[in-house]
Design a protein around this motif. Structure first.
Motif, mmCIF file in Angstrom:
data_model
loop_
_atom_site.group_PDB
_atom_site.id
_atom_site.type_symbol
_atom_site.label_atom_id
_atom_site.label_comp_id
_atom_site.label_asym_id
_atom_site.label_seq_id
_atom_site.Cartn_x
_atom_site.Cartn_y
_atom_site.Cartn_z
ATOM 1 N N TYR A 93 0.808 -1.225 0.000
ATOM 2 C CA TYR A 93 0.000 0.000 0.000
ATOM 3 C C TYR A 93 0.844 1.279 0.000
ATOM 4 O O TYR A 93 0.293 2.379 -0.009
ATOM 5 N N LEU A 96 0.237 4.387 -2.154
ATOM 6 C CA LEU A 96 -0.795 5.392 -1.883
ATOM 7 C C LEU A 96 -0.178 6.748 -1.539
ATOM 8 O O LEU A 96 -0.779 7.791 -1.755
ATOM 9 N N LEU A 97 1.030 6.740 -0.998
ATOM 10 C CA LEU A 97 1.695 8.010 -0.677
ATOM 11 C C LEU A 97 2.668 8.454 -1.775
ATOM 12 O O LEU A 97 3.333 9.469 -1.646
ATOM 13 N N SER A 98 2.769 7.633 -2.829
ATOM 14 C CA SER A 98 3.513 8.023 -4.045
ATOM 15 C C SER A 98 5.037 8.044 -3.927
ATOM 16 O O SER A 98 5.733 7.656 -4.841
ATOM 17 N N VAL A 99 5.555 8.515 -2.812
ATOM 18 C CA VAL A 99 6.993 8.755 -2.723
ATOM 19 C C VAL A 99 7.546 8.159 -1.432
ATOM 20 O O VAL A 99 6.898 8.226 -0.391
#
Lengths: 247, 247
Positions: A93, A96-99
DNA sequence: CGGCTGATTGATCCCGGTCAAATGAGGTGG
DNA sequence: CCACCTCATTTGACCGGGATCAATCAGCCG
């Protein structure tokens, strides 16, 4: 015959760990094994598998070997914020925060499975027990991270090191990687120092204290806990935060 | 007219915070507001809202006031492992692990909405943007927790305190709770000491150092950051881990 | 006015850091 | 097989950041 023995045994740690958090359905286990078989990778020791600032597009499932999550300050001070042990994921997951907000490096040779985001989403969309197990694993990481805060903030050096050893031991137990009173501890003292917020010198002296008081043995990357209860008590260790017992 | 002004303004911090992580759908916002309106609660200062070992059956959404997550050792040493600020949740999805591994106490009077597990699950089942926003919030908490590990393990007292102040400031910004260069800091020095792993005495001296070097003002529970860039640089603060900019 | 909680100050101590060097344990190439 | 290099562990001497102990001071409230 579901699959070849070799691959089956490699997926075991993951299945055992997830099963300890949420009972997995048979179909879930099967598709997880299939997914793992397709994305196997190897890395050597001392490599960054991902770095702070990198985009996150896939999930890594660790089949064997140890890694560490770490952050460094501009002037080179390094803190290992957690270890990644066999059967755990690098950020299910996390996309979900991309970075990435931290880096992850191997401490030993590592075998892992890469699962691309879309693949992972398909996997969990199709089996709720898997989705929840991965979420539980993510939440568990948070619980461990909180315990590290009290370890770093409020425990003395001896307690800190003892606590870390207890934690590692108990985290390896559900994946079947402890052998009686021993487990592998394939890290340098520098790594342990960076995980406990101590200097290498003081970490070394602390280990010697633990050895000379008869609590542990540590030779050739093997940790033997001579008296687990005594070590836990020296560490003020209480295992509830590991959520080992499924509700 | 979607709702009464008073209730609408109370839900604003939550909506702003979640929106900063994932664009919420209009329907999502509406049902979130409705849910919040139905579960409003008030608590006074210095109360535990939930304790280590308690079962988790609901989610709390903080509308106003500050809380802290903390753990204590047998001998009374306490570590605040994080703050809970307006617009944040007390463990969305926390029920997946069944039991609290830490306690949460109010530091000020607090207004929050209780959402029972079933209700919460209905809410997120019906709107994917909400579900993902709450998950992002959970992952963000993990990122913050990791940064606390390096703060406690590797920063000096001055850097630690400066870093905590920077973090609080930047966490309050997206919910609209900073006013120019000031924000409310409604906690005692004992709380700050427990959050930074320092003694109260040394925390006090560290604050004085920050004041006398002209970086901050701190009077009557109001923090004014005189020179934010200088404070960040003293703290070795880099804001990426707060994931403030939506991908 | 007394009692309480929180902020501040002073004096002293010690846990753990830093610096520097020695020892040991592979690994490699001649 | 040994010389040599590198990396990890260990030891010794010294230092300092922050803890501890103990008062004092300042608001606030009943």
């Amino acid at each position: 015959m579901r699959h070849t023995p070799v691959e089956g045994s490699l997926a075991q740690p993951v299945i055992r760990r997830l099963n300890a958090l949420r009972r997995l359905s048979d179909e879930g286990v099967a598709s997880l094994e299939r997914t793992i078989r397709e994305g196997m990778q190897h890395v050597g020791t001392g490599e960054d598998v991902i770095r702070e600032g990198d985009p996150v597009n896939s999930v890594r499932i660790i089949l064997s070997g140890w890694l560490c999550r770490y952050k460094t300050l501009e002037d080179g001070r390094r803190q290992i914020v957690n270890f990644v042990l066999p059967g755990e994921t690098c950020d299910a997951y996390g996309y979900l925060l991309s970075v990435m907000d931290h880096s992850i490096a191997t401490l030993t040779p590592v075998v892992y499975a890469t699962v691309k985001r879309a693949q992972f989403e398909a996997l969990i969309a199709q089996d709720r027990s898997l989705a929840e197990a991965f979420w539980c694993e993510t939440l568990l990481k948070g619980a461990i991270q909180r315990e590290w805060a009290i370890n770093l903030g409020r425990r003395l050096a001896l307690e800190r090191v003892a606590h870390l050893l207890c934690e590692i031991f108990e985290r390896l137990r559900p994946v079947g990687l402890i052998d009686g009173t021993s487990c592998s501890l394939p890290v340098t003292q520098t790594d342990l120092a960076d995980a406990t917020g101590l200097s290498v010198v003081h970490l070394n002296r602390t280990l010697q204290e633990l050895r000379s008081s008869g609590l542990i043995l540590l030779r050739e990357r093997t940790l033997t806990i001579i008296h687990l209860e005594a070590l836990k008590s020296a560490a003020l260790f209480s295992p509830h935060y590991l959520h080992l017992y499924r509700a």
